[in-house]
Write a protein that holds these residues in place. Structure first.
Motif, PDB file in Angstrom:
ATOM      1  N   GLY A  26     -16.429  33.925   6.334  1.00  0.00           N
ATOM      2  CA  GLY A  26     -15.485  34.954   6.475  1.00  0.00           C
ATOM      3  C   GLY A  26     -15.337  36.007   5.465  1.00  0.00           C
ATOM      4  N   ALA A  27     -16.204  36.017   4.598  1.00  0.00           N
ATOM      5  CA  ALA A  27     -15.941  37.128   3.315  1.00  0.00           C
ATOM      6  C   ALA A  27     -16.018  38.493   3.655  1.00  0.00           C
ATOM      7  N   THR A  28     -16.448  38.882   4.701  1.00  0.00           N
ATOM      8  CA  THR A  28     -16.104  40.166   4.967  1.00  0.00           C
ATOM      9  C   THR A  28     -14.885  40.835   5.436  1.00  0.00           C
ATOM     10  N   LYS A  29     -14.138  39.856   5.636  1.00  0.00           N
ATOM     11  CA  LYS A  29     -12.727  40.080   6.005  1.00  0.00           C
ATOM     12  C   LYS A  29     -11.820  40.137   4.634  1.00  0.00           C
ATOM     13  N   LEU A  30     -12.477  39.860   3.591  1.00  0.00           N
ATOM     14  CA  LEU A  30     -11.728  39.689   2.429  1.00  0.00           C
ATOM     15  C   LEU A  30     -11.629  41.084   1.633  1.00  0.00           C
ATOM     16  N   ILE A  31     -11.065  41.860   2.291  1.00  0.00           N
ATOM     17  CA  ILE A  31     -10.659  43.250   1.684  1.00  0.00           C
ATOM     18  C   ILE A  31      -9.983  43.279   0.392  1.00  0.00           C
ATOM     19  N   ALA A  32      -8.979  42.539   0.062  1.00  0.00           N
ATOM     20  CA  ALA A  32      -8.159  42.860  -1.170  1.00  0.00           C
ATOM     21  C   ALA A  32      -8.688  41.857  -2.310  1.00  0.00           C
ATOM     22  N   LEU A  33      -9.230  40.692  -1.750  1.00  0.00           N
ATOM     23  CA  LEU A  33      -9.895  39.761  -2.858  1.00  0.00           C
ATOM     24  C   LEU A  33     -11.024  40.192  -3.531  1.00  0.00           C
ATOM     25  N   LYS A  34     -12.020  40.814  -2.729  1.00  0.00           N
ATOM     26  CA  LYS A  34     -13.480  40.924  -3.328  1.00  0.00           C
ATOM     27  C   LYS A  34     -13.258  42.069  -4.707  1.00  0.00           C
ATOM     28  N   PRO A  35     -12.511  43.018  -4.526  1.00  0.00           N
ATOM     29  CA  PRO A  35     -12.576  43.832  -5.876  1.00  0.00           C
ATOM     30  C   PRO A  35     -11.692  43.221  -7.245  1.00  0.00           C
ATOM     31  N   LEU A  36     -10.371  42.471  -6.725  1.00  0.00           N
ATOM     32  CA  LEU A  36      -9.835  41.756  -7.591  1.00  0.00           C
ATOM     33  C   LEU A  36     -10.742  40.682  -8.198  1.00  0.00           C
ATOM     34  N   LEU A  37     -11.449  40.016  -7.452  1.00  0.00           N
ATOM     35  CA  LEU A  37     -12.338  38.678  -7.878  1.00  0.00           C
ATOM     36  C   LEU A  37     -13.365  39.593  -8.985  1.00  0.00           C
ATOM     37  N   GLU A  38     -13.989  40.497  -8.918  1.00  0.00           N
ATOM     38  CA  GLU A  38     -14.802  41.064  -9.846  1.00  0.00           C
ATOM     39  C   GLU A  38     -14.107  41.621 -11.067  1.00  0.00           C
ATOM     40  N   SER A  39     -12.886  42.524 -10.983  1.00  0.00           N
ATOM     41  CA  SER A  39     -12.254  42.650 -12.229  1.00  0.00           C
ATOM     42  C   SER A  39     -11.751  41.648 -12.890  1.00  0.00           C
ATOM     43  N   SER A  40     -11.289  40.674 -12.306  1.00  0.00           N
ATOM     44  CA  SER A  40     -10.539  39.511 -12.887  1.00  0.00           C
ATOM     45  C   SER A  40     -11.793  38.448 -13.519  1.00  0.00           C
ATOM     46  N   SER A  41     -12.698  38.289 -12.931  1.00  0.00           N
ATOM     47  CA  SER A  41     -13.898  37.790 -13.519  1.00  0.00           C
ATOM     48  C   SER A  41     -14.272  38.348 -14.793  1.00  0.00           C
ATOM     49  N   LEU A  42     -14.336  39.865 -14.809  1.00  0.00           N
ATOM     50  CA  LEU A  42     -14.840  40.324 -15.988  1.00  0.00           C
ATOM     51  C   LEU A  42     -13.735  40.207 -17.242  1.00  0.00           C
ATOM     52  N   GLU A  43     -12.487  40.413 -17.044  1.00  0.00           N
ATOM     53  CA  GLU A  43     -11.651  40.314 -17.939  1.00  0.00           C
ATOM     54  C   GLU A  43     -11.370  38.736 -18.543  1.00  0.00           C
ATOM     55  N   LEU A  44     -11.519  37.765 -17.646  1.00  0.00           N
ATOM     56  CA  LEU A  44     -11.153  36.480 -17.944  1.00  0.00           C
ATOM     57  C   LEU A  44     -12.310  36.172 -18.732  1.00  0.00           C
ATOM     58  N   GLU A  45     -13.676  36.356 -18.576  1.00  0.00           N
ATOM     59  CA  GLU A  45     -14.942  36.095 -19.267  1.00  0.00           C
ATOM     60  C   GLU A  45     -14.680  36.418 -20.699  1.00  0.00           C
ATOM     61  N   GLU A  46     -14.124  37.572 -20.813  1.00  0.00           N
ATOM     62  CA  GLU A  46     -14.298  38.296 -22.158  1.00  0.00           C
ATOM     63  C   GLU A  46     -12.878  37.470 -22.829  1.00  0.00           C
ATOM     64  N   GLU A  47     -11.795  37.101 -22.147  1.00  0.00           N
ATOM     65  CA  GLU A  47     -10.994  36.409 -22.845  1.00  0.00           C
ATOM     66  C   GLU A  47     -11.273  35.049 -23.325  1.00  0.00           C
ATOM     67  N   PHE A  48     -12.018  34.383 -22.450  1.00  0.00           N
ATOM     68  CA  PHE A  48     -12.530  33.013 -22.639  1.00  0.00           C
ATOM     69  C   PHE A  48     -13.640  32.940 -23.674  1.00  0.00           C
ATOM     70  N   LYS A  49     -14.499  33.855 -23.751  1.00  0.00           N
ATOM     71  CA  LYS A  49     -15.237  34.400 -24.842  1.00  0.00           C
ATOM     72  C   LYS A  49     -14.675  34.325 -26.270  1.00  0.00           C
TER      73      LYS A  49
END
Length: 103
Positions: A26-49
């Motif tokens: 059902g990934a195509t229905k995840l309109i709000a989640l996909k962009p948030l997942l990408e931005s959160s992923s980048l910010e969290l990766e930097e913080e964890f590093k």
């Protein structure tokens, strides 16, 4: 320290669930989640590093040996609170996006 580790583990669990949803049928229905997942992923990766760099024992031990001091927790209370707020903000945003997309 326990609060920090608990928050990191909770966010990791939530993040993994979100990633699984984003890759599911059902990934195509995840309109709000996909962009948030990408931005959160980048910010969290930097913080964890950044956190890992501070906690990495090899670098800290060398510096402490030169000063003749014992190792201690490298974060101040305010640092931990700031990290916890960042983690909680991302966790809440991911949960909100998941709930929004499932309505």
């Amino acid at each position: 320290m326990n609060d920090l580790m608990d928050s990191i583990m909770a966010l990791q669990t939530t993040f993994q669930q979100v990633k699984n949803l984003a890759k599911g049928p059902g990934a195509t229905k995840l309109i709000a989640l996909k962009p948030l997942l990408e931005s959160s992923s980048l910010e969290l990766e930097e913080e964890f590093k950044r956190i890992l760099q501070i906690l990495q024992p090899g670098l800290r031990q060398k510096a402490k040996k030169k000063l003749g001091q014992r190792l201690k927790w490298p974060f101040q209370k305010a640092d931990v609170e700031q990290i916890l707020q960042l983690l909680e903000r991302h966790k809440s945003a991911l949960i909100f996006a998941m709930n929004s997309d499932q309505m």
